[in-house]
Design an enzyme around this catalytic site. Structure first.
Site, PDB file in Angstrom:
ATOM      1  N   HIS A  65       1.019  -1.218   0.163  1.00 16.15           N
ATOM      2  CA  HIS A  65       0.011  -0.091  -0.113  1.00 16.15           C
ATOM      3  C   HIS A  65       0.956   1.219  -0.120  1.00 16.15           C
ATOM      4  CE1 HIS A  65      -3.784  -2.440   0.634  1.00 16.15           C
ATOM      5  NE2 HIS A  65      -2.833  -3.011   1.531  1.00 16.15           N
ATOM      6  N   LEU A  66       0.903   1.990  -1.148  1.00 17.37           N
ATOM      7  CA  LEU A  66       1.609   3.078  -1.325  1.00 17.37           C
ATOM      8  C   LEU A  66       0.875   4.371  -0.773  1.00 17.37           C
ATOM      9  CD1 LEU A  66       3.990   2.232  -4.442  1.00 17.37           C
ATOM     10  CD2 LEU A  66       4.130   1.774  -1.895  1.00 17.37           C
ATOM     11  N   ASN A  97      -6.566   0.520  -3.103  1.00 18.52           N
ATOM     12  CA  ASN A  97      -7.570   1.243  -2.101  1.00 18.52           C
ATOM     13  C   ASN A  97      -6.825   2.506  -1.533  1.00 18.52           C
ATOM     14  OD1 ASN A  97      -5.296   0.096  -0.577  1.00 18.52           O
ATOM     15  ND2 ASN A  97      -6.933  -0.305   1.082  1.00 18.52           N
ATOM     16  N   HIS A 182      -9.104 -10.317  -0.604  1.00 19.36           N
ATOM     17  CA  HIS A 182      -8.739  -9.996   0.848  1.00 19.36           C
ATOM     18  C   HIS A 182      -9.856 -10.667   1.437  1.00 19.36           C
ATOM     19  CE1 HIS A 182      -8.444  -7.417   4.560  1.00 19.36           C
ATOM     20  NE2 HIS A 182      -9.425  -7.851   4.629  1.00 19.36           N
ATOM     21  N   HIS A 234      -2.447 -12.448   2.020  1.00 21.66           N
ATOM     22  CA  HIS A 234      -2.078 -12.608   3.428  1.00 21.66           C
ATOM     23  C   HIS A 234      -2.794 -13.774   4.373  1.00 21.66           C
ATOM     24  CE1 HIS A 234      -5.983  -9.999   3.439  1.00 21.66           C
ATOM     25  NE2 HIS A 234      -5.114  -9.104   2.935  1.00 21.66           N
ATOM     26  N   ASN A 280      -4.559  -6.535   9.879  1.00 18.60           N
ATOM     27  CA  ASN A 280      -5.863  -7.498   9.405  1.00 18.60           C
ATOM     28  C   ASN A 280      -5.362  -8.225   8.034  1.00 18.60           C
ATOM     29  OD1 ASN A 280      -8.406  -8.313   8.805  1.00 18.60           O
ATOM     30  ND2 ASN A 280      -9.402  -6.402   8.215  1.00 18.60           N
ATOM     31  N   ASP A 307       2.408  -6.958   2.493  1.00 20.98           N
ATOM     32  CA  ASP A 307       1.124  -5.953   2.797  1.00 20.98           C
ATOM     33  C   ASP A 307       1.506  -5.027   3.516  1.00 20.98           C
ATOM     34  OD1 ASP A 307      -1.627  -5.334   3.065  1.00 20.98           O
ATOM     35  OD2 ASP A 307      -2.170  -6.777   4.562  1.00 20.98           O
ATOM     36  N   HIS A 311       1.117   3.688   8.428  1.00 12.39           N
ATOM     37  CA  HIS A 311       0.283   4.489   9.291  1.00 12.39           C
ATOM     38  C   HIS A 311       1.182   5.439   9.869  1.00 12.39           C
ATOM     39  CE1 HIS A 311      -3.415   2.586   8.092  1.00 12.39           C
ATOM     40  NE2 HIS A 311      -3.154   1.368   8.387  1.00 12.39           N
TER      41      HIS A 311
HETATM   42 ZN    ZN Z   1      -5.924  -7.270   2.714  1.00 16.27          ZN
HETATM   43 ZN    ZN Z   2      -3.539  -4.917   1.810  1.00 18.40          ZN
END
Ligand code: ZN
Ligand code: ZN
Length: 427
Positions: A65-66, A97, A182, A234, A280, A307, A311
Site C-alpha cells: 500500500h503506497l 485502495n 482479501h 495474506h 488485518n 502487505d 500509518h
Molecule cells: Zn487485505
Molecule cells: Zn493489503
C-alpha cells in the site's frame, strides 16, 4: 546508455537457474549479459566488489500500500518505492485502495507516471475490482489492463458478492490477470484482533479464523467453477491453508501469499493493547503460524508478500479499537522472513529467495525474478551476516509503524539495482 557493470566475486543465489556459488555478474544495457566464474571485460565496465555478499534476483512484492493519492501523510509513491529499494525489492504491486481508489485508466496512468518520476523500485498498479471499491459494479477491467494494471483487487475489503466474484474470475481470464482477494467474511468481521484466549483476556472483539477460511473456501469453489486465477492475499489461518491444500491437489489456478509478520508473530503481541500489532488479518496463534510456515515450505502458499501498510504514529497511538490496521513491512521483510524460516531451518537461503523473488515473478508471469542472461538487471546485493537493530526512525518509508522496533535481525540489502542502475546503496 550507462556503463556496463561487473558485480565481482559474490555468492550468486538464483533459484530460477539452480545457481548457488561464487560468480561474477555482467550487466550491459540494463540487462544481465552473463553470469560466470570470472568475467574480465569489457574495458569500460564499472567493477563493484561484492565478495562476501549474496547476489540474487531483486525481490518482488505483489502486495503493498503506497497510499498515494489521498494518503500522502502516511506514504507516497516516492517514499514507498524507495523504502522498497532499501528492503531489496525491485518490483512492487501497488494496491488500489487509495482515495480515490484506482478504478479507472487515468488513475492507473497516474500511478505509473508517479512511479517513473520517483526512480525507485518498479511499481505496477493493481486496479480496483469494483467501481469505487464498493463491491457492486465491476470496473472496466480491459481498460485498466490496457492502461497498465497487472491485476484487480478490492483489498482492504473482500469482493463479497459471490456472483460478482464469479464474473471477475471469468472475465479476467481474457486478460490473463489474477483476482487478488482479501478473504474476510463481512458477517464475521468487526473484530480488532484474533478471536481467542488473548482477545478474551484483553476484552477486545475478535476476528475468528473462520472469517478468512469461509471466503477462501467459497473462492476455491469459484476457481474450480471458472478456472480463473484466484490469488489469496495474506493467509493467516490454518483452516484457510486446508482449503488451499485441497485447491492445489485439484490442480486449480489458485495461488496464495503470506506476510512476514504472519510467519513469526502471534496474538500475544497485542498484549498491553499494543496497536503496532494491530493488523488485518490479525496475528494469530502459534498453531496458525506453524501452519502457514509449513504451507510455504510445501508450496501450498506460493510466495511471501509484505502487505506493507504504513500509518502515522498519531493514528497508531489511538486506543486499540480505533487505531488503524497495518504493519510497515518493506524494510524488515527480508530479515524477518529469514529469522522465521532460515534461522529455524525450515527453508534454505535459496528457497527464501525463491519465495520472495522467483516464485512471485513465476506465478504472476512477470519478467524478473531471475538472473538468466537477457533478463532485466533487477538485482539485490545482500549482506547475509550483517546484524542490525530495527530502528523505525531509519526507515525510508514515511511511516514508522512496526511491532518489531528494537529487534535484532540478521541480513539486509546493501545495493539494489533496477534495470542495471544502482538505485540504492547502503552507506
Ligand atoms: Zn487485505
Ligand atoms: Zn493489503
Amino acid at each position: 546508455m550507462s556503463r556496463p557493470i561487473v558485480l565481482r566475486g559474490g555468492r550468486v543465489v538464483d533459484p530460477s537457474q539452480d545457481l548457488d556459488g561464487t560468480a561474477d555478474v555482467l550487466i550491459e544495457d540494463g540487462r544481465i549479459e552473463a553470469v560466470s566464474g570470472q568475467i574480465t571485460g569489457p574495458d569500460d565496465a564499472e567493477v563493484i566488489d561484492v565478495a562476501g555478499k549474496v547476489v540474487a534476483p531483486g525481490l518482488v512484492d505483489v502486495h503493498v500500500h503506497l497510499r498515494e493519492p489521498g494518503g500522502e501523510h502516511k506514504e507516497t509513491i516516492h517514499t514507498g518505492s524507495h523504502a522498497a529499494l532499501a528492503g531489496g525489492f525491485t518490483t512492487v504491486w501497488a494496491m488500489p485502495n487509495t482515495d480515490p481508489p484506482i478504478d479507472d485508466p487515468a488513475a492507473v496512468g497516474y500511478v505509473r507516471l508517479a512511479a517513473r518520476a520517483a526512480r525507485g523500485t518498479r511499481v505496477m498498479p493493481i486496479g480496483a475490482a469494483t467501481i469505487g471499491q464498493k463491491g457492486e459494479r465491476m470496473t472496466e477491467v480491459g481498460e485498466l489492463v490496457k492502461a497498465g494494471a497487472v491485476a484487480v483487487s478490492d483489498d482492504g475489503a473482500p469482493v463479497w458478492d459471490t456472483g460478482l466474484m464469479r464474473r471477475l474470475l471469468e472475465y479476467t481470464q481474457t486478460f490473463d490477470i489474477p483476482v487478488l482477494q482479501h478473504a474476510e467474511d463481512r458477517e464475521l468481521a468487526g473484530g480488532v484482533m484474533n478471536e481467542g484466549k488473548v482477545s478474551t483476556e484483553l476484552g477486545l472483539r475478535g476476528l475468528p479464523n473462520a472469517a478468512e477460511a469461509c471466503i477462501v473456501a467459497r473462492d476455491v469453489q469459484l476457481a474450480e467453477l471458472t478456472r480463473g486465477h484466484l490469488h489469496v492475499c495474506h493467509v493467516s489461518a490454518r483452516q484457510s491453508v486446508e482449503q488451499l491444500r485441497m485447491a492445489k491437489e485439484k490442480g486449480l489456478r489458485v495461488t496464495a501469499e503470506v506476510t512476514p509478520h504472519h510467519l513469526i508473530l502471534t496474538d500475544e503481541m497485542c498484549r498491553d493493547y499494543n496497536t503496532e500489532a494491530k493488523v488485518n488479518p490479525p496475528l494469530r496463534t502459534a498453531e496458525d503460524v506453524e501452519s502457514v510456515v509449513q504451507a510455504l515450505v510445501d508450496g501450498v502458499i506460493d510466495v511471501i508478500a509484505t502487505d506493507h501498510a504504513p500509518h502515522t504514529s498519531e493514528e497508531k497511538e489511538q486506543e486499540f479499537d480505533y487505531a488503524p490496521f497495518g504493519i510497515n513491512g518493506l524494510e524488515t521483510a527480508f530479515a524477518l522472513s529469514r529469522k522465521a524460516l532460515v534461522d529455524s531451518g525450515r527453508l534454505s537461503l535459496s528457497e527464501l529467495i525463491d519465495r520472495m523473488s522467483c516464485a512471485p515473478a513465476r506465478i504472476m508471469g512477470l519478467e524478473g525474478g531471475t538472473l538468466r542472461p537477457g533478463s532485466p538487471a533487477d538485482i539485490v546485493v545482500i549482506d547475509p551476516d550483517e546484524r542490525w537493530i530495527v530502528d523505525p526512525s531509519d526507515f525510508r518509508s514515511r511511516s514508522r509503524n512496526t511491532p518489531i522496533a528494537g529487534w535484532e535481525l540478521v541480513g539486509r540489502a546493501h545495493r539494489t539495482l533496477v534495470g542495471g542502475e544502482v538505485r540504492f546503496e547502503r552507506a
